[in-house]
Design a protein around this motif. Structure first.
Motif, PDB file in Angstrom:
ATOM      1  N   ALA A 108       0.809  -1.220   0.000  1.00 16.79           N
ATOM      2  CA  ALA A 108       0.000   0.000   0.000  1.00 16.79           C
ATOM      3  C   ALA A 108       0.845   1.274   0.000  1.00 16.79           C
ATOM      4  CB  ALA A 108      -0.913   0.006   1.220  1.00 16.79           C
ATOM      5  N   GLY A 109       2.113   1.201  -0.391  1.00 16.94           N
ATOM      6  CA  GLY A 109       2.961   2.377  -0.337  1.00 16.94           C
ATOM      7  C   GLY A 109       2.580   3.440  -1.352  1.00 16.94           C
ATOM      8  N   THR A 110       2.073   4.596  -0.897  1.00 18.18           N
ATOM      9  CA  THR A 110       1.770   5.738  -1.768  1.00 18.18           C
ATOM     10  C   THR A 110       2.167   7.021  -1.054  1.00 18.18           C
ATOM     11  OG1 THR A 110      -0.477   6.129  -0.942  1.00 18.18           O
ATOM     12  CG2 THR A 110      -0.237   4.515  -2.714  1.00 18.18           C
ATOM     13  N   PRO A 111       2.460   8.095  -1.807  1.00 19.60           N
ATOM     14  CA  PRO A 111       2.815   9.366  -1.176  1.00 19.60           C
ATOM     15  C   PRO A 111       1.714   9.894  -0.266  1.00 19.60           C
ATOM     16  CG  PRO A 111       3.339   9.391  -3.519  1.00 19.60           C
ATOM     17  CD  PRO A 111       2.567   8.146  -3.268  1.00 19.60           C
ATOM     18  N   LEU A 112       0.449   9.633  -0.611  1.00 21.03           N
ATOM     19  CA  LEU A 112      -0.665  10.154   0.172  1.00 21.03           C
ATOM     20  C   LEU A 112      -0.661   9.592   1.590  1.00 21.03           C
ATOM     21  CD1 LEU A 112      -2.727  12.209  -0.750  1.00 21.03           C
ATOM     22  CD2 LEU A 112      -4.378  10.364  -1.045  1.00 21.03           C
ATOM     23  N   LEU A 113      -0.302   8.333   1.741  1.00 22.28           N
ATOM     24  CA  LEU A 113      -0.253   7.728   3.070  1.00 22.28           C
ATOM     25  C   LEU A 113       0.853   8.351   3.916  1.00 22.28           C
ATOM     26  CD1 LEU A 113      -0.814   3.946   2.214  1.00 22.28           C
ATOM     27  CD2 LEU A 113      -2.482   5.625   3.007  1.00 22.28           C
ATOM     28  N   ALA A 253     -11.862  -4.007   4.618  1.00 18.79           N
ATOM     29  CA  ALA A 253     -11.108  -3.366   3.541  1.00 18.79           C
ATOM     30  C   ALA A 253      -9.942  -4.242   3.090  1.00 18.79           C
ATOM     31  CB  ALA A 253     -10.596  -2.001   3.999  1.00 18.79           C
ATOM     32  N   VAL A 254      -9.282  -4.889   4.047  1.00 14.60           N
ATOM     33  CA  VAL A 254      -8.167  -5.768   3.703  1.00 14.60           C
ATOM     34  C   VAL A 254      -8.658  -6.958   2.885  1.00 14.60           C
ATOM     35  CG1 VAL A 254      -6.517  -7.400   4.695  1.00 14.60           C
ATOM     36  CG2 VAL A 254      -6.665  -5.077   5.594  1.00 14.60           C
ATOM     37  N   LYS A 255      -9.789  -7.528   3.269  1.00 13.02           N
ATOM     38  CA  LYS A 255     -10.333  -8.651   2.518  1.00 13.02           C
ATOM     39  C   LYS A 255     -10.721  -8.249   1.098  1.00 13.02           C
ATOM     40  CE  LYS A 255     -12.019 -11.215   6.541  1.00 13.02           C
ATOM     41  NZ  LYS A 255     -13.204 -11.732   7.274  1.00 13.02           N
ATOM     42  N   LEU A 256     -11.100  -6.955   0.931  1.00 18.99           N
ATOM     43  CA  LEU A 256     -11.412  -6.437  -0.404  1.00 18.99           C
ATOM     44  C   LEU A 256     -10.150  -6.032  -1.167  1.00 18.99           C
ATOM     45  CD1 LEU A 256     -14.445  -4.124   0.492  1.00 18.99           C
ATOM     46  CD2 LEU A 256     -14.536  -6.184  -0.930  1.00 18.99           C
ATOM     47  N   ARG A 257      -8.989  -6.167  -0.520  1.00 19.06           N
ATOM     48  CA  ARG A 257      -7.693  -5.750  -1.068  1.00 19.06           C
ATOM     49  C   ARG A 257      -7.627  -4.251  -1.292  1.00 19.06           C
ATOM     50  NH1 ARG A 257      -6.106  -9.726  -5.922  1.00 19.06           N
ATOM     51  NH2 ARG A 257      -8.012  -8.835  -6.789  1.00 19.06           N
ATOM     52  N   ARG A 258      -8.339  -3.497  -0.489  1.00 19.22           N
ATOM     53  CA  ARG A 258      -8.275  -2.039  -0.519  1.00 19.22           C
ATOM     54  C   ARG A 258      -7.354  -1.587   0.618  1.00 19.22           C
ATOM     55  NH1 ARG A 258      -9.719  -1.795  -5.556  1.00 19.22           N
ATOM     56  NH2 ARG A 258     -11.907  -2.298  -5.953  1.00 19.22           N
ATOM     57  N   TYR A 259      -6.081  -1.867   0.456  1.00 24.72           N
ATOM     58  CA  TYR A 259      -5.123  -1.647   1.529  1.00 24.72           C
ATOM     59  C   TYR A 259      -4.915  -0.158   1.821  1.00 24.72           C
ATOM     60  CZ  TYR A 259      -4.251  -6.494   0.290  1.00 24.72           C
ATOM     61  OH  TYR A 259      -4.405  -7.822  -0.004  1.00 24.72           O
ATOM     62  N   GLU A 260      -4.898   0.665   0.784  1.00 19.64           N
ATOM     63  CA  GLU A 260      -4.750   2.102   1.007  1.00 19.64           C
ATOM     64  C   GLU A 260      -5.934   2.657   1.799  1.00 19.64           C
ATOM     65  OE1 GLU A 260      -4.045   4.198  -2.598  1.00 19.64           O
ATOM     66  OE2 GLU A 260      -2.385   2.903  -3.203  1.00 19.64           O
ATOM     67  N   MET A 261      -7.137   2.174   1.498  1.00 23.67           N
ATOM     68  CA  MET A 261      -8.313   2.634   2.227  1.00 23.67           C
ATOM     69  C   MET A 261      -8.228   2.217   3.694  1.00 23.67           C
ATOM     70  SD  MET A 261     -12.362   2.227   1.242  1.00 23.67           S
ATOM     71  CE  MET A 261     -12.541   0.482   1.673  1.00 23.67           C
ATOM     72  N   ALA A 262      -7.699   1.026   3.959  1.00 21.55           N
ATOM     73  CA  ALA A 262      -7.575   0.550   5.336  1.00 21.55           C
ATOM     74  C   ALA A 262      -6.624   1.436   6.142  1.00 21.55           C
ATOM     75  CB  ALA A 262      -7.087  -0.903   5.340  1.00 21.55           C
ATOM     76  N   ILE A 263      -5.450   1.725   5.571  1.00 25.18           N
ATOM     77  CA  ILE A 263      -4.480   2.560   6.280  1.00 25.18           C
ATOM     78  C   ILE A 263      -5.004   3.982   6.410  1.00 25.18           C
ATOM     79  CG2 ILE A 263      -2.133   3.493   6.240  1.00 25.18           C
ATOM     80  CD1 ILE A 263      -1.231   0.996   4.804  1.00 25.18           C
ATOM     81  N   SER A 264      -5.649   4.500   5.353  1.00 25.91           N
ATOM     82  CA  SER A 264      -6.193   5.856   5.407  1.00 25.91           C
ATOM     83  C   SER A 264      -7.277   5.973   6.469  1.00 25.91           C
ATOM     84  CB  SER A 264      -6.760   6.251   4.041  1.00 25.91           C
ATOM     85  OG  SER A 264      -5.736   6.410   3.093  1.00 25.91           O
ATOM     86  N   ASP A 265      -8.067   4.925   6.646  1.00 25.74           N
ATOM     87  CA  ASP A 265      -9.088   4.930   7.692  1.00 25.74           C
ATOM     88  C   ASP A 265      -8.443   5.113   9.065  1.00 25.74           C
ATOM     89  OD1 ASP A 265     -11.317   4.576   9.294  1.00 25.74           O
ATOM     90  OD2 ASP A 265     -11.325   2.396   9.078  1.00 25.74           O
ATOM     91  N   ILE A 266      -7.364   4.379   9.317  1.00 20.90           N
ATOM     92  CA  ILE A 266      -6.698   4.447  10.619  1.00 20.90           C
ATOM     93  C   ILE A 266      -6.006   5.790  10.812  1.00 20.90           C
ATOM     94  CG2 ILE A 266      -4.895   3.454  12.058  1.00 20.90           C
ATOM     95  CD1 ILE A 266      -7.452   1.784  11.829  1.00 20.90           C
ATOM     96  N   PHE A 267      -5.253   6.248   9.810  1.00 17.38           N
ATOM     97  CA  PHE A 267      -4.590   7.551   9.929  1.00 17.38           C
ATOM     98  C   PHE A 267      -5.619   8.677  10.031  1.00 17.38           C
ATOM     99  CE2 PHE A 267      -0.326   6.297   7.725  1.00 17.38           C
ATOM    100  CZ  PHE A 267       0.025   5.591   8.858  1.00 17.38           C
ATOM    101  N   GLY A 268      -6.700   8.570   9.255  1.00 19.54           N
ATOM    102  CA  GLY A 268      -7.749   9.588   9.311  1.00 19.54           C
ATOM    103  C   GLY A 268      -8.438   9.628  10.662  1.00 19.54           C
ATOM    104  N   THR A 269      -8.648   8.449  11.253  1.00 20.72           N
ATOM    105  CA  THR A 269      -9.241   8.395  12.592  1.00 20.72           C
ATOM    106  C   THR A 269      -8.319   9.031  13.619  1.00 20.72           C
ATOM    107  OG1 THR A 269     -10.453   6.369  12.043  1.00 20.72           O
ATOM    108  CG2 THR A 269     -10.129   6.847  14.375  1.00 20.72           C
ATOM    109  N   GLY A 270      -7.012   8.801  13.477  1.00 14.70           N
ATOM    110  CA  GLY A 270      -6.062   9.424  14.384  1.00 14.70           C
ATOM    111  C   GLY A 270      -6.110  10.938  14.308  1.00 14.70           C
ATOM    112  N   LEU A 271      -6.123  11.474  13.091  1.00 18.65           N
ATOM    113  CA  LEU A 271      -6.249  12.923  12.914  1.00 18.65           C
ATOM    114  C   LEU A 271      -7.531  13.444  13.555  1.00 18.65           C
ATOM    115  CD1 LEU A 271      -5.116  13.426   9.200  1.00 18.65           C
ATOM    116  CD2 LEU A 271      -4.141  14.582  11.185  1.00 18.65           C
ATOM    117  N   PHE A 272      -8.626  12.748  13.282  1.00 23.86           N
ATOM    118  CA  PHE A 272      -9.934  13.171  13.761  1.00 23.86           C
ATOM    119  C   PHE A 272     -10.006  13.134  15.287  1.00 23.86           C
ATOM    120  CE2 PHE A 272     -14.605  12.459  14.333  1.00 23.86           C
ATOM    121  CZ  PHE A 272     -15.029  13.655  13.770  1.00 23.86           C
TER     122      PHE A 272
END
Length: 348
Positions: A108-113, A253-272
């Protein structure tokens, strides 16, 4: 505020289990709806995970934090929020173990993460600085709390504007490129109108909010009846209760192979969660809440920042080595989180 402390322990346990089941099912459904929305709208999984999914799965934290602040327990509110950040980062390690074959931060390595994780650490460090320096009242809240809210909005604006930017590129091996292509393939039935998806997401959000709040109250009552300290209850037991939507959504999300969405959910929750300190401050009728917390909250914030930094190192280094079915960074996160719990129990 719903008070279950007078109920027998067995009844509270039953309420906790029933609410947990509802939250788990709703969180799983919401992840699927968010996946379909990201594809149908073209917004992108990272942005949907950061803003929409993180906001919905954070609703129990909102209810608990605001109700505790209104009841005159601001430290409990803040510790629940910070404990939730650290616990949800540890959830990623569990998701990594489910993937098994490759490290999560490689797939899931992307600049956005990287930007999302850095913003989370920034807000946590500002929180630490605010507690150490002390706060002053300003327009119904603390001056530092206003700063946290403004920084959160700036972070979301910056991340949203960075969507699609490729000024920093990930260099993948051929196998990793093929894996990434498979991850981003839209499901065949992902299309459809946006309105039904938004209605389903709204319904899931309502279930998570109501059931999550009841779940947290039952968890609070159980923790009190077992004799644990209030700070530890907020940072661990209540944080676990209110983190169930994130757990179910991330695993889905992981089971759907949406790994970026999974990490973004966690980082976004931390920000929130860190930004919610402003709302806690506004609801609490006393002095600025950042003057009401101490060493426990400071250590909880530092722990959360440390765990995010470990994953940032993994996202930058991209070492595809696994131990016990998880990346080295995920294993380090679990060890660091386990050690922090022992220290937090001592500080309670």
């Amino acid at each position: 505020m719903l008070d279950l402390s007078s109920n027998p322990l067995g009844l509270n346990a039953a309420v906790f289990a029933a609410s947990a089941a509802l939250v788990w099912i709703a969180g799983t459904k919401v992840a699927h709806y968010a996946d379909d929305l990201a594809v149908a709208s073209g917004i992108g999984h990272a942005t949907v995970g950061l803003v929409l999914l993180a906001g919905i799965t954070s609703l129990p934290e909102v209810a608990v934090a605001l109700s505790s602040a209104a009841a005159g327990a601001p430290a409990l509110s803040v510790n629940n929020l910070l404990g939730g950040v650290a616990m949800q980062i540890a959830i990623l390690a569990v998701a990594d173990a489910i993937i098994g074959r490759q490290a999560l931060t490689v797939i899931a390595g992307t600049p956005l993460l990287l930007l999302q994780g850095t913003a989370t650490v920034l807000l946590l460090l500002v929180f630490v600085a605010a507690v150490v320096a002390g706060d002053l009242p300003l327009l119904g809240a603390g001056a530092w709390s206003w700063g946290l809210a403004i920084l959160y909005l700036l972070a979301i604006w910056t991340i949203a504007n960075a969507q699609g930017s490729r000024v920093w590129l990930v260099h993948r091996t051929q196998e990793q490129t093929q894996q990434a292509a498979r991850v981003h393939e839209p499901p065949a039935a992902a299309g459809g109108r946006l309105k039904p998806l938004l209605l389903k997401l709204a319904a899931g959000a309502v279930v998570i909010l109501v059931a999550g709040f009841v779940l947290s109250r039952a968890g609070d009552a159980i923790a009190a009846q077992t004799g644990l300290g209030r700070n530890f209850v907020g940072a661990v037991f209540l944080a676990l209760s209110t983190s169930l939507p994130e757990i179910s959504a991330v695993l889905a999300a992981v089971k759907l192979r949406r790994y970026e969405m999974a990490i973004s959910d966690i980082f976004g929750t931390g920000l929130f969660n860190v930004a919610l300190v402003f709302l806690v401050d506004a609801v609490y009728g006393g002095a600025p809440v950042l003057n009401e917390v101490g060493r426990f909250s400071l250590f909880a914030a530092v722990t959360a920042a440390l765990l995010v930094c470990i994953y940032l190192v993994g996202l930058i280094e991209r070492r595809d080595r696994t131990i016990a079915r998880m990346g080295i960074d995920s294993l380090a996160v679990l060890l660091a989180y386990g050690g922090s719990l022992a220290i937090l129990y001592h500080l309670r």
